[in-house]
Design a protein around this motif. Structure first.
Motif, mmCIF file in Angstrom:
data_model
loop_
_atom_site.group_PDB
_atom_site.id
_atom_site.type_symbol
_atom_site.label_atom_id
_atom_site.label_comp_id
_atom_site.label_asym_id
_atom_site.label_seq_id
_atom_site.Cartn_x
_atom_site.Cartn_y
_atom_site.Cartn_z
ATOM 1 N N TYR A 161 -10.660 8.861 2.508
ATOM 2 C CA TYR A 161 -9.467 8.685 1.684
ATOM 3 C C TYR A 161 -9.799 9.019 0.239
ATOM 4 C CZ TYR A 161 -7.318 6.161 5.584
ATOM 5 O OH TYR A 161 -6.808 5.822 6.815
ATOM 6 N N LEU A 192 -2.888 5.932 -2.017
ATOM 7 C CA LEU A 192 -4.042 6.179 -1.159
ATOM 8 C C LEU A 192 -3.757 7.447 -0.379
ATOM 9 C CD1 LEU A 192 -6.775 4.944 -0.190
ATOM 10 C CD2 LEU A 192 -5.478 3.919 1.695
ATOM 11 N N ALA A 232 -8.077 8.005 -3.872
ATOM 12 C CA ALA A 232 -7.145 7.132 -4.584
ATOM 13 C C ALA A 232 -6.796 7.786 -5.914
ATOM 14 C CB ALA A 232 -7.757 5.755 -4.821
ATOM 15 N N LEU A 244 0.682 4.839 0.911
ATOM 16 C CA LEU A 244 -0.166 5.770 1.662
ATOM 17 C C LEU A 244 0.505 7.125 1.787
ATOM 18 C CD1 LEU A 244 -2.662 6.307 3.482
ATOM 19 C CD2 LEU A 244 -1.287 5.460 5.406
ATOM 20 N N THR A 266 -2.287 -4.630 3.383
ATOM 21 C CA THR A 266 -2.657 -3.332 3.935
ATOM 22 C C THR A 266 -1.595 -2.805 4.877
ATOM 23 O OG1 THR A 266 -3.825 -4.373 5.777
ATOM 24 C CG2 THR A 266 -5.101 -3.857 3.801
ATOM 25 N N MET A 304 0.845 -1.192 0.000
ATOM 26 C CA MET A 304 0.000 0.000 0.000
ATOM 27 C C MET A 304 0.881 1.242 0.000
ATOM 28 S SD MET A 304 -3.019 1.140 2.626
ATOM 29 C CE MET A 304 -1.962 1.064 4.063
ATOM 30 N N ILE A 353 -14.547 6.617 0.186
ATOM 31 C CA ILE A 353 -13.290 6.694 -0.540
ATOM 32 C C ILE A 353 -13.565 7.294 -1.912
ATOM 33 C CG2 ILE A 353 -11.345 5.437 -1.521
ATOM 34 C CD1 ILE A 353 -11.677 3.343 0.612
ATOM 35 N N ALA A 401 -5.683 0.940 -5.159
ATOM 36 C CA ALA A 401 -5.576 1.852 -4.016
ATOM 37 C C ALA A 401 -6.909 1.966 -3.279
ATOM 38 C CB ALA A 401 -5.103 3.222 -4.486
ATOM 39 N N ILE A 402 -8.019 2.003 -4.033
ATOM 40 C CA ILE A 402 -9.333 2.014 -3.378
ATOM 41 C C ILE A 402 -9.506 0.742 -2.563
ATOM 42 C CG2 ILE A 402 -11.830 1.999 -3.745
ATOM 43 C CD1 ILE A 402 -11.385 3.661 -6.252
ATOM 44 N N ASP A 453 -7.125 -1.027 -1.278
ATOM 45 C CA ASP A 453 -6.267 -0.873 -0.098
ATOM 46 C C ASP A 453 -7.005 -0.118 1.002
ATOM 47 O OD1 ASP A 453 -4.082 -2.173 -1.202
ATOM 48 O OD2 ASP A 453 -3.127 -0.327 -1.906
ATOM 49 N N GLY A 454 -7.690 0.963 0.601
ATOM 50 C CA GLY A 454 -8.428 1.759 1.579
ATOM 51 C C GLY A 454 -9.563 0.987 2.217
#
Length: 264
Positions: free
Chosen positions: A71, A79, A73, A3, A174, A1, A104, A123-124, A126-127
Motif C-alpha cells: 500500500y 490508502l 499513503a 481506500l 479499518t 479509512m 507501506i 492512512a499508514i 489504517d494500512g
C-alpha cells in the motif's frame, strides 16, 4: 479509512507471489524528491503512485511483477492499494527479507515534500491495522531496520520509533471511512501581528500545519516552520481564494475570519 483500490486505479489483479502471514509491517518513503504539489491536489498523489508502479515494472534488474509495496499513503489520508493483502512485498528487491514484513509507502521523499501530514500517518496506520486483520504480525519497523538504507527518512522513522501512533482526531476504524470531527472549536486567533515580515513564532507553525492538513501547502519547499515566509503568505492566499467569503480580501495575511474558516 479512505481506500483507493486497484480496480479504481485501473490496474489488474496483482501478479506478485502470495503470502498469508508476516512478522509485521515496514514503513518506507520514496528516497528521492517528491513534489509539494501533492499537498494541494489529490490527483497528483494518484499520478505519483501510478508513476511509481510504471518505474518498477520497467526495472529489468529487479524484475518486479508489480509495484513493490502493498500500500501507499498520501498526504490527504488516502490508502492506495498496491500489491494488497496476501501478496509478498518487493520492497527489498529480490531478497528473502520480502517474506518478513509487508510494506507501506508514505508519499514523502528526501527533498521537497519531506514531512508527512497527520492524515498520511493515519492512512499508514489504517494500512497497518488492515494488514494485521489479514495475517500480519505486531511488528512495526522502518525499512532501515534490517536493511542498509536511510528509508523511511527522519520524519517517518521518528514516528515509527514511537510505535506509529495514530494522530489524534483521525479515527481508528479499518472497516468504515473515518468521519471528520463536527464539534471541534477553532483555537483563538492570536492577532495579525504574528503574521508579518520577520515574524518567528509558534503561531506561524500552527498556521502552516493546518494549511497542509487542509491541502493548501503547495508552496512549501520543506514543510511549515515558525518563520513567516512568502510561502506561508501564498498558501494562505490560495486558501482565501478557495472560500467565497474571503475572496474579496485574499491578500495572504490571516485575519480572524480566515483563521476561523481554516480551523473549522
Amino acid at each position: 479509512m479512505k481506500l483507493v483500490t486497484r480496480s479504481q486505479l485501473g490496474w489488474p489483479a496483482s501478479a506478485a507471489p502470495t503470502q498469508t502471514s508476516t512478522r509485521g509491517v515496514k514503513v518506507h518513503y520514496e528516497g528521492t524528491e517528491v513534489s509539494t504539489r501533492l499537498l494541494a491536489d489529490h490527483d497528483e498523489c494518484i499520478a505519483e503512485w501510478k508513476a511509481i508502479r510504471r518505474s518498477h515494472l520497467a526495472n529489468k534488474q529487479e524484475n518486479y511483477s508489480d509495484v513493490a509495496y502493498n500500500y501507499a499513503a498520501c498526504p490527504h489520508g488516502y490508502l492506495l492499494e498496491g500489491r494488497g493483502i496476501g501478496r509478498r512485498t518487493g520492497a527489498n528487491g529480490n531478497q528473502d527479507l520480502n517474506r518478513a514484513h509487508y510494506a507501506i509507502l508514505g508519499l514523502v521523499g528526501s527533498s521537497g515534500l519531506v514531512v508527512p501530514t497527520d492524515a498520511m500517518l493515519a492512512a499508514i496506520r489504517d494500512g497497518i491495522e488492515l494488514l494485521r486483520a489479514h495475517g500480519a504480525g505486531q511488528e512495526i519497523k522502518g525499512h532501515r531496520d534490517g536493511y542498509a538504507t536511510s528509508c523511511p527518512g527522519p520524519s517517518l522513522y521518528a514516528w515509527v520509533q514511537k510505535g506509529a501512533p495514530r494522530p489524534a482526531g483521525t479515527g481508528g476504524s479499518t472497516s468504515t471511512p473515518s468521519k471528520p470531527s463536527t464539534g471541534s472549536k477553532a483555537p483563538a486567533f492570536p492577532g495579525r501581528q504574528y503574521f508579518k515580515a520577520g515574524a518567528n513564532n509558534r503561531y506561524v507553525t500552527q498556521l502552516g500545519k493546518q494549511l497542509v492538513k487542509k491541502g493548501f501547502g503547495r508552496h512549501y519547499a520543506s514543510g511549515p516552520g515558525p518563520r513567516w515566509t512568502e510561502a506561508d503568505r501564498r498558501n494562505v492566499r490560495d486558501f482565501q481564494l478557495s472560500k467565497k467569503d474571503l475572496r474579496g480580501d485574499a491578500d495572504g495575511y490571516p485575519g480572524p475570519l480566515t483563521w476561523k474558516l481554516l480551523f473549522s
